[in-house]
Design a protein around this motif. Structure first.
Motif, mmCIF file in Angstrom:
data_model
loop_
_atom_site.group_PDB
_atom_site.id
_atom_site.type_symbol
_atom_site.label_atom_id
_atom_site.label_comp_id
_atom_site.label_asym_id
_atom_site.label_seq_id
_atom_site.Cartn_x
_atom_site.Cartn_y
_atom_site.Cartn_z
ATOM 1 N N ALA A 1 0.824 -1.205 0.000
ATOM 2 C CA ALA A 1 0.000 0.000 0.000
ATOM 3 C C ALA A 1 0.865 1.265 0.000
ATOM 4 O O ALA A 1 0.551 2.240 -0.700
ATOM 5 C CB ALA A 1 -0.925 -0.008 1.214
ATOM 6 N N LEU A 2 1.937 1.267 0.782
ATOM 7 C CA LEU A 2 2.832 2.427 0.794
ATOM 8 C C LEU A 2 3.448 2.658 -0.575
ATOM 9 O O LEU A 2 3.559 3.802 -1.045
ATOM 10 C CB LEU A 2 3.926 2.233 1.840
ATOM 11 C CG LEU A 2 3.490 2.278 3.304
ATOM 12 C CD1 LEU A 2 4.660 1.919 4.212
ATOM 13 C CD2 LEU A 2 2.919 3.640 3.681
ATOM 14 N N ARG A 3 3.864 1.592 -1.229
ATOM 15 C CA ARG A 3 4.482 1.761 -2.555
ATOM 16 C C ARG A 3 3.448 2.169 -3.601
ATOM 17 O O ARG A 3 3.774 2.861 -4.567
ATOM 18 C CB ARG A 3 5.240 0.485 -2.950
ATOM 19 C CG ARG A 3 6.494 0.332 -2.110
ATOM 20 C CD ARG A 3 7.361 -0.838 -2.435
ATOM 21 N NE ARG A 3 8.523 -0.827 -1.546
ATOM 22 C CZ ARG A 3 9.675 -0.219 -1.821
ATOM 23 N NH1 ARG A 3 9.830 0.413 -2.978
ATOM 24 N NH2 ARG A 3 10.670 -0.249 -0.958
ATOM 25 N N HIS A 4 2.206 1.763 -3.399
ATOM 26 C CA HIS A 4 1.137 2.239 -4.279
ATOM 27 C C HIS A 4 1.044 3.767 -4.183
ATOM 28 O O HIS A 4 0.972 4.467 -5.202
ATOM 29 C CB HIS A 4 -0.180 1.590 -3.882
ATOM 30 C CG HIS A 4 -1.266 1.743 -4.882
ATOM 31 N ND1 HIS A 4 -1.775 0.697 -5.608
ATOM 32 C CD2 HIS A 4 -1.948 2.830 -5.305
ATOM 33 C CE1 HIS A 4 -2.715 1.132 -6.427
ATOM 34 N NE2 HIS A 4 -2.852 2.431 -6.249
ATOM 35 N N LEU A 5 1.043 4.295 -2.957
ATOM 36 C CA LEU A 5 1.012 5.743 -2.781
ATOM 37 C C LEU A 5 2.275 6.391 -3.323
ATOM 38 O O LEU A 5 2.227 7.475 -3.918
ATOM 39 C CB LEU A 5 0.833 6.088 -1.299
ATOM 40 C CG LEU A 5 -0.459 5.617 -0.637
ATOM 41 C CD1 LEU A 5 -0.516 6.135 0.806
ATOM 42 C CD2 LEU A 5 -1.696 6.058 -1.404
ATOM 43 N N PHE A 6 3.403 5.727 -3.129
ATOM 44 C CA PHE A 6 4.674 6.242 -3.651
ATOM 45 C C PHE A 6 4.625 6.367 -5.176
ATOM 46 O O PHE A 6 5.034 7.392 -5.748
ATOM 47 C CB PHE A 6 5.815 5.325 -3.220
ATOM 48 C CG PHE A 6 7.141 5.632 -3.857
ATOM 49 C CD1 PHE A 6 7.876 6.732 -3.446
ATOM 50 C CD2 PHE A 6 7.649 4.814 -4.857
ATOM 51 C CE1 PHE A 6 9.108 7.021 -4.034
ATOM 52 C CE2 PHE A 6 8.871 5.089 -5.446
ATOM 53 C CZ PHE A 6 9.600 6.198 -5.031
ATOM 54 N N HIS A 7 4.129 5.341 -5.847
ATOM 55 C CA HIS A 7 4.053 5.378 -7.310
ATOM 56 C C HIS A 7 3.056 6.430 -7.798
ATOM 57 O O HIS A 7 3.165 6.894 -8.941
ATOM 58 C CB HIS A 7 3.683 4.003 -7.858
ATOM 59 C CG HIS A 7 4.719 2.948 -7.594
ATOM 60 N ND1 HIS A 7 6.066 3.180 -7.715
ATOM 61 C CD2 HIS A 7 4.595 1.656 -7.184
ATOM 62 C CE1 HIS A 7 6.742 2.078 -7.424
ATOM 63 N NE2 HIS A 7 5.872 1.141 -7.088
ATOM 64 N N GLN A 8 2.103 6.807 -6.939
ATOM 65 C CA GLN A 8 1.178 7.895 -7.256
ATOM 66 C C GLN A 8 1.811 9.267 -7.031
ATOM 67 O O GLN A 8 1.192 10.293 -7.341
ATOM 68 C CB GLN A 8 -0.068 7.793 -6.371
ATOM 69 C CG GLN A 8 -1.035 6.713 -6.784
ATOM 70 C CD GLN A 8 -1.820 7.086 -8.019
ATOM 71 O OE1 GLN A 8 -1.569 6.564 -9.108
ATOM 72 N NE2 GLN A 8 -2.757 7.996 -7.896
ATOM 73 N N GLY A 9 3.020 9.300 -6.475
ATOM 74 C CA GLY A 9 3.707 10.556 -6.228
ATOM 75 C C GLY A 9 3.304 11.248 -4.943
ATOM 76 O O GLY A 9 3.636 12.422 -4.735
ATOM 77 N N VAL A 10 2.596 10.519 -4.056
ATOM 78 C CA VAL A 10 2.080 11.151 -2.841
ATOM 79 C C VAL A 10 3.199 11.664 -1.952
ATOM 80 O O VAL A 10 3.151 12.805 -1.455
ATOM 81 C CB VAL A 10 1.190 10.156 -2.070
ATOM 82 C CG1 VAL A 10 0.883 10.671 -0.660
ATOM 83 C CG2 VAL A 10 -0.109 9.917 -2.829
ATOM 84 N N PHE A 11 4.239 10.866 -1.731
ATOM 85 C CA PHE A 11 5.259 11.240 -0.747
ATOM 86 C C PHE A 11 6.156 12.375 -1.231
ATOM 87 O O PHE A 11 6.788 13.037 -0.411
ATOM 88 C CB PHE A 11 6.082 10.015 -0.355
ATOM 89 C CG PHE A 11 5.274 8.936 0.303
ATOM 90 C CD1 PHE A 11 4.503 9.216 1.417
ATOM 91 C CD2 PHE A 11 5.253 7.644 -0.203
ATOM 92 C CE1 PHE A 11 3.730 8.232 2.025
ATOM 93 C CE2 PHE A 11 4.490 6.657 0.388
ATOM 94 C CZ PHE A 11 3.721 6.948 1.503
ATOM 95 N N SER A 12 6.187 12.608 -2.527
ATOM 96 C CA SER A 12 6.948 13.756 -3.040
ATOM 97 C C SER A 12 6.158 15.051 -2.940
ATOM 98 O O SER A 12 6.721 16.137 -3.121
ATOM 99 C CB SER A 12 7.360 13.512 -4.491
ATOM 100 O OG SER A 12 6.214 13.405 -5.328
ATOM 101 N N LYS A 13 4.855 14.965 -2.626
ATOM 102 C CA LYS A 13 4.000 16.148 -2.535
ATOM 103 C C LYS A 13 3.844 16.663 -1.111
ATOM 104 O O LYS A 13 3.629 17.852 -0.905
ATOM 105 C CB LYS A 13 2.600 15.831 -3.077
ATOM 106 C CG LYS A 13 2.516 15.568 -4.564
ATOM 107 C CD LYS A 13 1.066 15.302 -4.948
ATOM 108 C CE LYS A 13 0.902 15.121 -6.443
ATOM 109 N NZ LYS A 13 -0.523 14.924 -6.814
ATOM 110 N N ILE A 14 3.910 15.767 -0.137
ATOM 111 C CA ILE A 14 3.534 16.139 1.220
ATOM 112 C C ILE A 14 4.592 17.020 1.875
ATOM 113 O O ILE A 14 5.753 17.045 1.473
ATOM 114 C CB ILE A 14 3.269 14.901 2.098
ATOM 115 C CG1 ILE A 14 4.524 14.040 2.227
ATOM 116 C CG2 ILE A 14 2.104 14.097 1.528
ATOM 117 C CD1 ILE A 14 4.360 12.868 3.192
ATOM 118 N N ALA A 15 4.154 17.727 2.936
ATOM 119 C CA ALA A 15 5.072 18.554 3.718
ATOM 120 C C ALA A 15 5.548 17.832 4.961
ATOM 121 O O ALA A 15 6.633 18.148 5.489
ATOM 122 C CB ALA A 15 4.384 19.857 4.105
ATOM 123 N N GLY A 16 4.760 16.891 5.476
ATOM 124 C CA GLY A 16 5.122 16.150 6.676
ATOM 125 C C GLY A 16 4.326 14.869 6.759
ATOM 126 O O GLY A 16 3.289 14.714 6.090
#
Length: 319
Positions: A227-242
């Protein structure tokens, strides 16, 4: 964009709860019987609240209280009922995602928004309300948790009765710093598995600049990693501030676990410079704190000392 939500006025609950107000319970996920959790209902009634059953009696539809369209109508009806100041998910489990396409077809006619509280499967409905109304919602317990934990009930009541406002700090319990730093943004998120399944749908939140909360229960480490890598591939972690990690509880150990800790899984996925903290309170464990979502917060994670999340606005409308 600001904290993952298009810039437009926040729709905040119009007032905190007080003695004599009505709270409506809705079975937005699995079916439940109103009096199944008498301790939680008793605690709510001890504050002078009138409890309304938002699920009229009738034969259930499989594991649900009614068909999906009817449950969607009941949910919107509860939120738009001018006589109720608060709405709470009766229980979680599964089923809220089935409401989303029906909710899009139902008009929103109310000029006021109530206090909506839920967690776990209700993450689907939090995301929907951010998307459609830019609403402030509350990640917090259902009646079972309110009855099982006095501390959880006290945190819930303090939040929804207006004790917390701009400048106050959210309860974190024994929080830990995973990666130090500071950030500000709207607090968004909830259950990891639920968010991953929303990915690619019209209701998946835009997490640009957000402080992202993630938690889960009963998931093996490989499923958490997926699930974390699914969000990673969606670019979520590069968008967040924290990033705020709630508990990942009741996690069965396996020989093929890809890591020993969720923070270890996230280390290569979250860009450096993004602060990360862990807290035991906003998840499936008890006691559970109630937090406002889609509200600006300041996140401070010192290299030593207690991390903090400070509200930058009141969760409620102000005169």
């Amino acid at each position: 964009m600001d904290g993952g939500i298009a810039i437009r006025p926040l729709l905040k609950p119009y007032a905190p709860l007080k003695h004599g107000d009505r709270l409506t319970l809705v079975a937005s996920s699995l079916h439940g019987v109103l009096e199944s959790y008498p301790e939680g209902l008793a605690r709510l009634r001890s504050k002078g609240l009138e409890i309304k059953n938002g699920n009229p009696e009738g034969p259930p539809c499989g594991p649900f209280s009614a068909d999906d369209r009817t449950r969607a109508e009941r949910f919107i009806g509860a939120l738009s009922d001018q006589g109720s100041r608060a709405v709470m998910a009766f229980r979680g489990g599964y089923g809220a995602i089935r409401l989303l396409p029906h909710l899009d077809t139902l008009p929103w006619t109310s000029s006021r928004f109530p206090i909506w509280t839920g967690f776990s499967d209700a993450t689907n409905l939090h995301a929907y309300l951010w998307h459609r109304l830019n609403a402030v919602t509350f990640h917090g317990p259902h009646p079972r948790g309110l009855g099982a934990s006095e501390e959880s009930f006290n945190w819930y009541w303090e939040m929804v009765s207006g004790k917390y406002t701009a400048g106050d700090f959210l309860p974190l319990g024994q929080a830990e710093a995973v990666r130090p730093g500071q950030a500000r943004g709207r607090l968004l998120g909830g259950n990891l598995e639920t968010l991953a399944h929303l990915s690619g749908t019209p209701w998946f939140p835009d997490f640009e600049g957000a402080i992202l909360l993630l938690e889960d229960v009963d998931e093996p480490m490989y499923a958490i990693d997926r699930a974390l890598r699914h969000l990673f591939h969606q670019g979520v972690f590069s968008k967040i501030a924290g990033l705020v990690l709630g508990p990942f509880s009741s996690r069965p150990a396996r020989e093929d676990d890809p890591a020993g800790d969720v923070a270890e899984l996230l280390e290569p996925l979250v860009p450096s410079g993004i602060p990360v903290l862990k807290t035991p309170l906003p998840g499936h464990d008890l006691p559970m704190a109630t937090w406002p979502l889609n509200l600006p917060v300041r996140m401070t994670v010192p290299s030593s000392g207690q991390p903090s999340l400070m509200l930058l606005e009141s969760p409620f409308q102000e005169d």
